[in-house]
Structure formats: structure tokens, C-alpha cells
Design an enzyme around this catalytic site. Structure first.
Site, PDB file in Angstrom:
ATOM      1  N   MET A  33       0.822  -1.210   0.000  1.00 11.93           N
ATOM      2  CA  MET A  33       0.000   0.000   0.000  1.00 11.93           C
ATOM      3  C   MET A  33       0.857   1.262   0.000  1.00 11.93           C
ATOM      4  O   MET A  33       0.604   2.197  -0.764  1.00 11.93           O
ATOM      5  CB  MET A  33      -0.930  -0.007   1.224  1.00 11.93           C
ATOM      6  N   ASP A  93      12.485 -11.703  -1.996  1.00 13.76           N
ATOM      7  CA  ASP A  93      12.103 -11.946  -0.608  1.00 13.76           C
ATOM      8  C   ASP A  93      13.114 -11.232   0.270  1.00 13.76           C
ATOM      9  O   ASP A  93      14.317 -11.516   0.215  1.00 13.76           O
ATOM     10  CB  ASP A  93      12.105 -13.449  -0.327  1.00 13.76           C
ATOM     11  N   ILE A  94      12.648 -10.295   1.087  1.00 14.51           N
ATOM     12  CA  ILE A  94      13.571  -9.527   1.918  1.00 14.51           C
ATOM     13  C   ILE A  94      14.355 -10.416   2.885  1.00 14.51           C
ATOM     14  O   ILE A  94      15.412 -10.034   3.384  1.00 14.51           O
ATOM     15  CB  ILE A  94      12.810  -8.422   2.701  1.00 14.51           C
ATOM     16  N   TYR A 124       6.033  -7.705   7.696  1.00 11.31           N
ATOM     17  CA  TYR A 124       4.933  -8.595   8.071  1.00 11.31           C
ATOM     18  C   TYR A 124       3.968  -7.717   8.866  1.00 11.31           C
ATOM     19  O   TYR A 124       4.324  -7.218   9.936  1.00 11.31           O
ATOM     20  CB  TYR A 124       5.455  -9.746   8.928  1.00 11.31           C
ATOM     21  N   THR A 125       2.764  -7.504   8.356  1.00  7.16           N
ATOM     22  CA  THR A 125       1.863  -6.517   8.957  1.00  7.16           C
ATOM     23  C   THR A 125       0.545  -7.088   9.477  1.00  7.16           C
ATOM     24  O   THR A 125      -0.318  -6.318   9.917  1.00  7.16           O
ATOM     25  CB  THR A 125       1.539  -5.411   7.934  1.00  7.16           C
ATOM     26  N   THR A 144       6.386   1.810  13.032  1.00 10.26           N
ATOM     27  CA  THR A 144       4.983   1.878  13.422  1.00 10.26           C
ATOM     28  C   THR A 144       4.759   2.449  14.820  1.00 10.26           C
ATOM     29  O   THR A 144       5.657   2.410  15.673  1.00 10.26           O
ATOM     30  CB  THR A 144       4.381   0.449  13.374  1.00 10.26           C
ATOM     31  N   TYR A 184       3.489  -8.163  16.835  1.00  7.65           N
ATOM     32  CA  TYR A 184       3.822  -7.313  15.694  1.00  7.65           C
ATOM     33  C   TYR A 184       4.665  -6.123  16.143  1.00  7.65           C
ATOM     34  O   TYR A 184       5.727  -5.839  15.571  1.00  7.65           O
ATOM     35  CB  TYR A 184       2.540  -6.833  15.007  1.00  7.65           C
ATOM     36  N   LYS A 228       8.640  -5.260  15.208  1.00  7.30           N
ATOM     37  CA  LYS A 228       9.054  -4.016  14.551  1.00  7.30           C
ATOM     38  C   LYS A 228      10.068  -3.256  15.400  1.00  7.30           C
ATOM     39  O   LYS A 228      11.023  -2.669  14.869  1.00  7.30           O
ATOM     40  CB  LYS A 228       7.826  -3.135  14.285  1.00  7.30           C
TER      41      LYS A 228
END
Length: 283
Positions: free
Chosen positions: A14, A39-40, A62-63, A102, A126, A130
Site C-alpha cells: 500500500m 524476498d527480503i 509482516y503486517t 509503526t 507485531y 518491529k
């Protein structure tokens, strides 16, 4: 920064898709990569695409906040371990990294907006993954900027705004939480700010918070959405406890963006303006 070679990881997401468009508008030679092409987590693949003395903007992550609770290994693999390798490669190649993070690194218990100096304390997997990515990037020794964003929405992905508008098509009444507060932030506004940052004479280092100007609860945002969209759906405020989830959410996601505002020379737009434009573009 004179270097026009920019690499975007997570270019099909997005934020990444809007970023690729904005970079090219600004005259940058932007090269974008995402799954399945890259692929990171694949160190060799990263080494193949990263050029010496380039700028890497990492939007890959990964969100899935809910699934992260049952897939912590995968969340940490993408959001932490891969970021550490990226930082090491960038350091070896004298490249710079802008890494997107985030508001979920905070516990949401503060009574005031969060500054970059506030102590992180994530309340879910998550957010913890991060935060670990931020720490490992710092330890890698590369020149880096960490830009924390929150409550993002855009044309190229599912988000709070699009989910609400979809629900309104089949329901006459909705409950929306009124105890989670933050700033709905357009991906278009975020990428414009990234472009401002990379045009500065010197690469800005450190952590910066970015969000739309002003704060609102999820309920207040929903009310604005439906009024602007001309929807007749009725909405009722409720507490987060009425929607049990696997992952806990921070109740206060508000950012103090003064550090970034001082750097770019102007504040972000008020959250209502870009949101109204986004609604107009999709309804």
C-alpha cells in the site's frame, strides 16, 4: 542528496506503490522489488539488487497484527532478522536506509502524544518484532532513518477506511471503538514527506514520527467518513473490550511530529483533508 539511485523494498504494498509513483514524479531512478521477485529474508537476493552508495527505502514488513500472535517466528523473521541483514549489507556497500516502522512500538498508555524520545513498550508480537527491527538496524552500523507512521490508508491495500465503507454496504448499524485515538494518515502524504526528506542537503539520521495533523478516535474518524460519503449507516461508540482480538492494540497512538516538522519546514495536513480526498476517489 545528489544520488538518484533509489531502491524500494515492498514496492507492491500500500505504501510502496504510492512511493514508487511519487519518486518517479520527483525524478528519481526508483527501482522497486517485492514478492515473489524478491524476498527480503533472502540475503543473496538483497545483495543482487542493492548497489553501492544507493538509498534503500524499506516498506517491506509482516503486517498482519492478529496472525503475528500465532506466527511470531515469521513476524520476527521479516520485521527484525531481515532488517538486520539489510542494514549490514547497506553498511558494507556504504548505502543508506530509510526504514518504515509503526506506532505499535508503544504501549498506548501515555496521556500525551508520543515523541521519538519516549520509551517503546509494545503490547503485541507485531509491535515487538518491529521494535526489534529498529534496534537491529541501529546496531548494523549503516546510515539510517527510521520513520514511524500510524493508521495508514491508501488506494493499494485494505485499511480501516475501506473496511468501514464495505461494511456499510450491507449493514444499517455499526459499532466502532471510541477508546483508540490517533491520526488517520494517507500514504500519499507519507510518501510526499519521504521525498522531502531525501531532497535535503544532508541525509537526516535517527527516528522521526510522521502522522496527519490532529487526533481523533476511531469512532470520530468513522463518523467523518460516513458523513462525507453521504452514508446513512448509524454508528455507535463502544470500548475495545467489546471486540476481543488475539493482539492487544495501543489505545493512544498519537504522535508528536514536531521533530519532523522542524526538519522539513512545514507541518502535515490536517487528517480531515486527505481523508476527504481519499473518500471522494473511491466512492
Amino acid at each position: 542528496m545528489a544520488d538518484k539511485d533509489v531502491i524500494v523494498l515492498g514496492a507492491c504494498g500500500m505504501l510502496g506503490r504510492d512511493l514508487m509513483e511519487e519518486l518517479r514524479k520527483c525524478g528519481y531512478d526508483a527501482r522497486g522489488f517485492d514478492l515473489p521477485e524478491l524476498d527480503i529474508c533472502d540475503e543473496d537476493a538483497l545483495k543482487r539488487v542493492i548497489q553501492p552508495e544507493s538509498l534503500i527505502i524499506n516498506c517491506a514488513a509482516y503486517t498482519n497484527v492478529e496472525k503475528a500472535e500465532s506466527e511470531p517466528e515469521l513476524a520476527y523473521k521479516v520485521n527484525a532478522e531481515a532488517v538486520a541483514r539489510l542494514g549490514k549489507i547497506a553498511a558494507d556497500m556504504k548505502s543508506r536506509v530509510i526504514h518504515i516502522s509503526t506506532d505499535f512500538v508503544f504501549n498506548g498508555k501515555s496521556e500525551t502524544p508520543y515523541t521519538e524520545d519516549d520509551e517503546p513498550d509494545p503490547v503485541n508480537v507485531y509491535g515487538a518484532s518491529k521494535l526489534e527491527g529498529e534496534k537491529l538496524l541501529k546496531q548494523s552500523g549503516c546510515e539510517h532513518l527510521i520513520m514511524r507512521v500510524q493508521w495508514t490508508y491508501g488506494r493499494h491495500g485494505s485499511n480501516f477506511i475501506t473496511k468501514l465503507l464495505e461494511l456499510a454496504k450491507t449493514r444499517d448499524r455499526l459499532k466502532v471503538v471510541d477508546d483508540q485515538k490517533g491520526s488517520p494518515t494517507s500514504t500519499i502524504e507519507a510518501v510526499k514527506t519521504i521525498c522531502k526528506l531525501i531532497t535535503l542537503d544532508r541525509f537526516p539520521k535517527g527516528i522521526f514520527h510522521f502522522a496527519a495533523l490532529g487526533y481523533a478516535s476511531r469512532f470520530e474518524v468513522a463518523r467523518f467518513i460516513f458523513v462525507h460519503a453521504g452514508s446513512n449507516v448509524e454508528i455507535e461508540p463502544c470500548d475495545s473490550s467489546e471486540f476481543p482480538t488475539a493482539a492487544q492494540r495501543p489505545l493512544n497512538s498519537c504522535f508528536d511530529c514536531g521533530k519532523l516538522t522542524a526538519l522539513v519546514g512545514e507541518p502535515a495536513r490536517s487528517w480531515q483533508e486527505p481523508l476527504a480526498e481519499f473518500i471522494d476517489s473511491i466512492v
